[in-house]
Write a protein that holds these residues in place. Structure first.
Motif, PDB file in Angstrom:
ATOM      1  N   LEU A  81      46.205  38.245  41.569  1.00  0.00           N
ATOM      2  CA  LEU A  81      45.099  37.804  42.416  1.00  0.00           C
ATOM      3  C   LEU A  81      45.559  37.684  43.858  1.00  0.00           C
ATOM      4  O   LEU A  81      46.573  37.060  44.133  1.00  0.00           O
ATOM      5  CB  LEU A  81      44.565  36.445  41.957  1.00  0.00           C
ATOM      6  CG  LEU A  81      43.992  36.352  40.555  1.00  0.00           C
ATOM      7  CD1 LEU A  81      43.559  34.916  40.259  1.00  0.00           C
ATOM      8  CD2 LEU A  81      42.824  37.304  40.376  1.00  0.00           C
ATOM      9  N   ASP A 118      40.404  38.031  46.018  1.00  0.00           N
ATOM     10  CA  ASP A 118      40.015  37.730  44.640  1.00  0.00           C
ATOM     11  C   ASP A 118      39.735  36.237  44.485  1.00  0.00           C
ATOM     12  O   ASP A 118      38.723  35.832  43.893  1.00  0.00           O
ATOM     13  CB  ASP A 118      41.124  38.127  43.657  1.00  0.00           C
ATOM     14  CG  ASP A 118      41.388  39.621  43.624  1.00  0.00           C
ATOM     15  OD1 ASP A 118      40.435  40.406  43.817  1.00  0.00           O
ATOM     16  OD2 ASP A 118      42.550  39.996  43.390  1.00  0.00           O
ATOM     17  N   ARG A 173      36.104  44.454  42.889  1.00  0.00           N
ATOM     18  CA  ARG A 173      37.067  43.397  42.539  1.00  0.00           C
ATOM     19  C   ARG A 173      36.583  42.563  41.352  1.00  0.00           C
ATOM     20  O   ARG A 173      37.377  42.209  40.488  1.00  0.00           O
ATOM     21  CB  ARG A 173      37.373  42.523  43.751  1.00  0.00           C
ATOM     22  CG  ARG A 173      38.306  43.278  44.707  1.00  0.00           C
ATOM     23  CD  ARG A 173      38.570  42.474  45.953  1.00  0.00           C
ATOM     24  NE  ARG A 173      39.527  43.180  46.775  1.00  0.00           N
ATOM     25  CZ  ARG A 173      40.808  42.844  46.888  1.00  0.00           C
ATOM     26  NH1 ARG A 173      41.298  41.829  46.214  1.00  0.00           N
ATOM     27  NH2 ARG A 173      41.616  43.528  47.673  1.00  0.00           N
ATOM     28  N   ARG A 191      37.134  44.674  38.317  1.00  0.00           N
ATOM     29  CA  ARG A 191      38.565  44.734  37.989  1.00  0.00           C
ATOM     30  C   ARG A 191      39.026  43.435  37.332  1.00  0.00           C
ATOM     31  O   ARG A 191      39.749  43.457  36.335  1.00  0.00           O
ATOM     32  CB  ARG A 191      39.400  45.019  39.245  1.00  0.00           C
ATOM     33  CG  ARG A 191      40.920  45.063  38.965  1.00  0.00           C
ATOM     34  CD  ARG A 191      41.759  45.283  40.213  1.00  0.00           C
ATOM     35  NE  ARG A 191      41.450  44.438  41.331  1.00  0.00           N
ATOM     36  CZ  ARG A 191      41.841  43.157  41.467  1.00  0.00           C
ATOM     37  NH1 ARG A 191      42.552  42.569  40.540  1.00  0.00           N
ATOM     38  NH2 ARG A 191      41.517  42.471  42.554  1.00  0.00           N
ATOM     39  N   MET A 192      38.592  42.285  37.874  1.00  0.00           N
ATOM     40  CA  MET A 192      39.015  41.006  37.304  1.00  0.00           C
ATOM     41  C   MET A 192      38.444  40.806  35.896  1.00  0.00           C
ATOM     42  O   MET A 192      39.101  40.219  35.039  1.00  0.00           O
ATOM     43  CB  MET A 192      38.632  39.845  38.229  1.00  0.00           C
ATOM     44  CG  MET A 192      39.490  39.800  39.495  1.00  0.00           C
ATOM     45  SD  MET A 192      39.195  38.337  40.526  1.00  0.00           S
ATOM     46  CE  MET A 192      37.633  38.738  41.308  1.00  0.00           C
ATOM     47  N   GLN A 211      40.600  43.081  33.645  1.00  0.00           N
ATOM     48  CA  GLN A 211      41.933  42.508  33.460  1.00  0.00           C
ATOM     49  C   GLN A 211      41.907  41.212  32.655  1.00  0.00           C
ATOM     50  O   GLN A 211      42.950  40.691  32.287  1.00  0.00           O
ATOM     51  CB  GLN A 211      42.585  42.225  34.824  1.00  0.00           C
ATOM     52  CG  GLN A 211      42.959  43.459  35.589  1.00  0.00           C
ATOM     53  CD  GLN A 211      43.515  43.117  36.970  1.00  0.00           C
ATOM     54  OE1 GLN A 211      43.190  42.084  37.569  1.00  0.00           O
ATOM     55  NE2 GLN A 211      44.357  43.995  37.485  1.00  0.00           N
ATOM     56  N   VAL A 231      40.838  38.331  33.799  1.00  0.00           N
ATOM     57  CA  VAL A 231      40.956  37.159  34.671  1.00  0.00           C
ATOM     58  C   VAL A 231      39.650  36.369  34.627  1.00  0.00           C
ATOM     59  O   VAL A 231      39.646  35.151  34.531  1.00  0.00           O
ATOM     60  CB  VAL A 231      41.289  37.581  36.124  1.00  0.00           C
ATOM     61  CG1 VAL A 231      41.231  36.384  37.073  1.00  0.00           C
ATOM     62  CG2 VAL A 231      42.653  38.240  36.174  1.00  0.00           C
TER      63      VAL A 231
END
Length: 150
Positions: A4, A8, A40, A43-44, A47, A49
């Motif tokens: 991060l 992020d 973003r 993507r998070m 992943q 997150v």
């Protein structure tokens, strides 16, 4: 926190204020592009997150007045995968954790009333082969719940 960066973290903080906030509003607040926010967040999510952007249901406001935290002791810990799959089939179980100590698993159960809770425990959970016993603590209300601070 290596995965991060400051953007992020800022995006997550904006979403924590209001998860329904438009990506364009987040972009305007942070003075970055809408595309950057969109990429973003995606993507998070990919992943792991962020676990997704979804509503948080307030159970008590829709008639589910009882909750318990229930420890489950198994006859054999090696049966845990099968038992977890059976627990997933009970919609009133909203969380399940592997734990150390006296129990193998710890679950959260949401019920409409004490009779509903009794049926979940005695008719659904106790009927799963391999469960030796359960031990429940009734929840009286959540003092607070939050994300880890970034």
């Amino acid at each position: 926190m290596d995965i991060l960066d400051e953007f992020d973290i800022s995006i997550i903080k904006e979403l924590e204020k209001d998860g329904r906030m438009a990506f364009s509003a987040i972009a305007a607040n942070l003075k970055i592009s809408n595309t950057m926010v969109h990429q973003r967040i995606n993507r998070m999510i990919e992943q792991g997150v962020i676990g997704g952007i979804k509503p948080i249901i307030q159970e008590k406001n829709i008639g589910y007045d009882w909750a318990s935290f229930t420890g489950i002791t198994l006859n054999k810990d090696s049966d845990s995968d099968r038992i977890i799959e059976e627990l997933k089939e009970i919609p009133e179980i909203t969380e399940c954790y592997y734990v150390t100590g006296s129990f193998t698993l710890y679950i959260k159960i949401i019920a409409k009333n004490h009779e509903h809770m009794r049926r979940i425990l005695y008719e659904k959970i106790d009927g799963i082969p391999g469960i030796a016993k359960t031990d429940s603590i009734i929840e009286l209300g959540c003092a607070f719940k939050r994300n880890i601070s970034l």
